[in-house]
Design a protein around this motif. Structure first.
Motif, PDB file in Angstrom:
ATOM      1  N   PRO A 106       2.795 -24.062 -48.855  1.00 12.84           N
ATOM      2  CA  PRO A 106       3.564 -24.881 -49.272  1.00 12.84           C
ATOM      3  C   PRO A 106       4.768 -24.058 -49.981  1.00 12.84           C
ATOM      4  N   THR A 107       4.462 -23.323 -50.785  1.00 17.28           N
ATOM      5  CA  THR A 107       5.669 -22.622 -51.468  1.00 17.28           C
ATOM      6  C   THR A 107       6.240 -21.399 -50.630  1.00 17.28           C
ATOM      7  N   ARG A 108       5.423 -20.936 -49.869  1.00 19.07           N
ATOM      8  CA  ARG A 108       6.130 -19.819 -48.924  1.00 19.07           C
ATOM      9  C   ARG A 108       6.983 -20.608 -47.918  1.00 19.07           C
ATOM     10  N   ARG A 109       6.787 -21.745 -47.360  1.00 22.44           N
ATOM     11  CA  ARG A 109       7.454 -22.298 -46.334  1.00 22.44           C
ATOM     12  C   ARG A 109       8.708 -23.005 -46.870  1.00 22.44           C
ATOM     13  N   VAL A 110       8.771 -23.490 -48.075  1.00 20.30           N
ATOM     14  CA  VAL A 110      10.364 -23.891 -48.564  1.00 20.30           C
ATOM     15  C   VAL A 110      10.990 -22.749 -49.138  1.00 20.30           C
ATOM     16  N   PHE A 111      10.196 -21.763 -49.555  1.00 21.39           N
ATOM     17  CA  PHE A 111      11.089 -20.373 -49.867  1.00 21.39           C
ATOM     18  C   PHE A 111      11.660 -19.823 -48.617  1.00 21.39           C
ATOM     19  N   GLU A 112      11.023 -19.817 -47.476  1.00 21.24           N
ATOM     20  CA  GLU A 112      11.542 -19.544 -46.035  1.00 21.24           C
ATOM     21  C   GLU A 112      12.705 -20.472 -45.801  1.00 21.24           C
TER      22      GLU A 112
END
Length: 209
Positions: A106-112
């Motif tokens: 989830p963190t990676r997705r929103v940072f993307e």
């Protein structure tokens, strides 16, 4: 009954955030309307405005939902850093952040989304302000650790702590952004550890090399 109503409201809020996250990733933030999000979440526009002031508020809430666990973990990790070895503590802190980015989807997705899917147009100025605020807090912590390292003679005084902190931030931020473009290109944690150590070694006094 009140508890049920509160739980239902929270469930609706998360459904809206889930829909926004999906649409932002697919179409970009500026091309996604609140009406698009309402349809995807199966709610009315009024329901969105009940929970969020505007798209920027919704975007920031989405970021906070994903990054709060990361920020809390990093804050606790920073608090445990050894004051007698600030460089080592700084390395552990940054590596821990890279590991969270690599392993917490989830963190990676929103940072993307925040990195590749957002334009700081007028309606999203609040998003830009939040980005700058978070960057400022991160830089302040890194600069503080570097100043402590200077006092202990771990690094030389030839480079101002602020400049060294900016360079370190740019290095980590650049690693993350390039890795997100193609996570198979390199191991974020392994390569991150290598380049961080090389950078920090370059800050040490000449006699320490």
């Amino acid at each position: 009954m009140a508890r049920r109503t509160k739980d239902e409201a929270l469930a609706t809020r998360h459904r809206i955030l889930d829909a926004a996250e999906l649409l932002f990733q697919q179409h970009g933030v500026s091309r996604t309307t609140l009406q698009d999000i309402a349809q995807a979440a199966d709610v009315t526009r009024g329901a969105i405005y009940w929970h969020f002031e505007d798209k920027a508020d919704l975007f920031n809430a989405m970021m906070e939902r994903a990054t709060l666990p990361m920020e809390e973990t990093l804050a606790a990790h920073a608090g445990e850093a050894d004051a007698q070895d600030p460089l080592h503590g700084l390395e552990l802190w940054l590596i821990h952040g890279l590991r969270l980015m690599a392993e917490h989807a989830p963190t990676r997705r929103v940072f993307e989304i925040a990195t590749h899917k957002v334009e700081y147009v007028d309606e999203l100025q609040a998003v830009r302000e939040r980005h700058l605020h978070n960057r400022g807090e991160c830089l302040a912590h890194v600069e503080q650790q570097l100043k402590q390292a200077m006092k202990l003679g771990q690094i030389g005084r030839g480079t101002p702590a602020r400049a060294a902190a900016l360079g370190l931030h740019a290095l980590v931020d650049g690693l993350i952004q390039n890795w997100m473009l193609d996570p198979t290109a390199f191991d974020l944690v392994k390569v991150g550890r290598q380049v961080l150590r090389a950078y920090l070694a370059g800050l040490r006094p000449a006699e320490a090399h």
